[in-house]
Design a protein around this motif. Structure first.
Motif, mmCIF file in Angstrom:
data_model
loop_
_atom_site.group_PDB
_atom_site.id
_atom_site.type_symbol
_atom_site.label_atom_id
_atom_site.label_comp_id
_atom_site.label_asym_id
_atom_site.label_seq_id
_atom_site.Cartn_x
_atom_site.Cartn_y
_atom_site.Cartn_z
ATOM 1 N N LEU A 115 -6.353 2.848 -2.295
ATOM 2 C CA LEU A 115 -7.100 2.608 -3.784
ATOM 3 C C LEU A 115 -8.496 2.894 -3.614
ATOM 4 O O LEU A 115 -8.913 3.699 -4.466
ATOM 5 C CB LEU A 115 -6.796 0.952 -4.042
ATOM 6 N N ASP B 58 -10.226 -7.133 -0.691
ATOM 7 C CA ASP B 58 -9.192 -7.605 -0.491
ATOM 8 C C ASP B 58 -8.847 -8.727 0.185
ATOM 9 O O ASP B 58 -8.355 -8.679 1.193
ATOM 10 C CB ASP B 58 -8.135 -6.474 -0.094
ATOM 11 N N MET C 290 -0.975 -5.550 0.207
ATOM 12 C CA MET C 290 -1.080 -4.248 0.172
ATOM 13 C C MET C 290 -1.727 -4.023 1.552
ATOM 14 O O MET C 290 -1.405 -2.695 2.189
ATOM 15 C CB MET C 290 -2.272 -4.056 -0.512
ATOM 16 N N ASP D 251 -4.383 -3.106 4.807
ATOM 17 C CA ASP D 251 -5.401 -2.055 4.880
ATOM 18 C C ASP D 251 -4.980 -0.562 4.262
ATOM 19 O O ASP D 251 -5.891 0.101 3.579
ATOM 20 C CB ASP D 251 -6.073 -1.663 6.462
ATOM 21 N N ASN E 248 -11.858 -2.302 0.453
ATOM 22 C CA ASN E 248 -11.197 -2.988 1.644
ATOM 23 C C ASN E 248 -11.621 -4.612 1.596
ATOM 24 O O ASN E 248 -10.953 -5.215 2.000
ATOM 25 C CB ASN E 248 -11.349 -2.045 2.847
ATOM 26 N N GLY F 3 0.839 -1.123 -0.097
ATOM 27 C CA GLY F 3 0.097 -0.034 0.244
ATOM 28 C C GLY F 3 0.828 1.258 0.088
ATOM 29 O O GLY F 3 0.474 2.076 -0.749
ATOM 30 N N GLY G 63 -3.207 -0.131 1.906
ATOM 31 C CA GLY G 63 -3.128 -0.022 0.247
ATOM 32 C C GLY G 63 -4.784 -0.187 -0.181
ATOM 33 O O GLY G 63 -5.017 0.605 -0.942
ATOM 34 N N SER G 64 -5.472 -1.047 0.653
ATOM 35 C CA SER G 64 -6.846 -1.031 -0.058
ATOM 36 C C SER G 64 -7.765 0.232 0.334
ATOM 37 O O SER G 64 -8.373 0.544 -0.647
ATOM 38 C CB SER G 64 -7.403 -2.194 0.692
ATOM 39 N N VAL H 253 -3.185 5.787 4.655
ATOM 40 C CA VAL H 253 -1.915 4.898 4.611
ATOM 41 C C VAL H 253 -1.617 4.753 6.109
ATOM 42 O O VAL H 253 -1.167 3.811 6.561
ATOM 43 C CB VAL H 253 -0.829 5.304 3.795
#
Length: 275
Positions: A182, A119, A174, A176, A116, A6, A178-179, A38
């Motif tokens: 995104l 993922d 990734m 949390d 989220n 992430g 990263g998700s 992040v």
């Protein structure tokens, strides 16, 4: 298993968009809001690595704050055209400020959690993001929205680069961090891109472009309501869990859902051109 995917996607997107677009408003929203998500996601991932549960409330609070931040910087739902419901051509209703705020927060926070939730299988969230981002890129290019096209293709590139390490069997997750980033990026880009049309068709086109996470979340919510389960409680009702429970392997599940994402993207583009 490393959970730094992430952070890598966030930094990569930020470097590319800043280099080509400079410190524009939308880039600043992605930078500040993304950094907040992040950071809180990294804390959650750290807890998970220690097999501890991170409280839900701080994450929801940060999600709400980044959505409000985007709203304050004019990335928002503004109103809707009446022509699609029989109104005169050009008729338009501007949303009151509270309605605009509520719709914007629901859209952004909703997408953060949708990605989220998705993922849960190697490569699924990143791959679905690639399909959605490429679709938003194409639609933005056709409409002459150069900035959102740049942001969308940069997001697709970041997710695709990460996918090299995240496709089954994954070498990196990734997390949390990263998700959530995104989902936030997709929410901001769609509001600044296709959603600016403020018509029913632009809303439908955008929802189709983001089809897989939206449909997955809707069916999970409905099944939890019917079962009387709490909305926030994790379970195995997501579409990828259902496929695997019917004997699909991880790789087969991801490929099937990639095809579903592709179908949604094609429908979105088709509807855009033949509206």
């Amino acid at each position: 298993m490393p959970l730094s995917g992430g952070l890598a996607m966030f930094v990569g997107l930020l470097l590319v968009t800043t280099f080509f677009a400079g410190a524009q408003k939308t880039v600043a929203v992605l930078a500040v809001g993304g950094a907040m998500l992040v950071a809180i996601g990294w804390m959650d991932d750290t807890y998970k690595a220690k097999q501890k549960e991170f409280p839900v409330l701080p994450k929801l609070l940060v999600q709400f704050l980044v959505a409000v931040f985007a709203f304050l910087l004019e990335i928002r739902f503004r109103g809707i055209s009446l022509s699609w419901i029989g109104g005169e051509e050009g008729a338009y209703i501007s949303f009151p400020i509270l309605i605009s705020l509520l719709a914007t927060v629901l859209w952004i926070v909703g997408l953060i959690n949708m990605v989220n939730f998705l993922d849960g299988v190697d490569g699924l969230a990143a791959g679905a993001t690639v399909f959605s981002a490429v679709t938003l890129f194409f639609l933005s290019m056709v409409r002459g929205q150069d900035l959102t096209a740049l942001l969308a293709v940069a997001l697709a590139g970041a997710a695709l680069a990460f996918l090299r390490f995240n496709f089954y069997p994954a070498k990196m997750f990734m997390g949390d961090a990263g998700s959530m980033f995104l989902g936030f990026a997709l929410g901001v880009i769609s509001l600044e891109g296709t959603m600016k049309g403020a018509t029913l068709i632009s809303l439908v086109v955008t929802v189709l472009a983001l089809g897989l996470p939206v449909i997955d979340t809707i069916q999970v919510m409905v099944s939890r309501i019917l079962a009387g389960s709490p909305m926030y409680q994790a379970d195995r009702r997501h579409v990828h869990h259902r496929l695997m429970s019917h004997g699909f392997s991880v790789k087969q599940t991801v490929v099937v859902l990639y095809l579903v994402s592709l179908l949604f993207s094609v429908l979105s583009i088709f509807l855009f051109f033949f509206q």
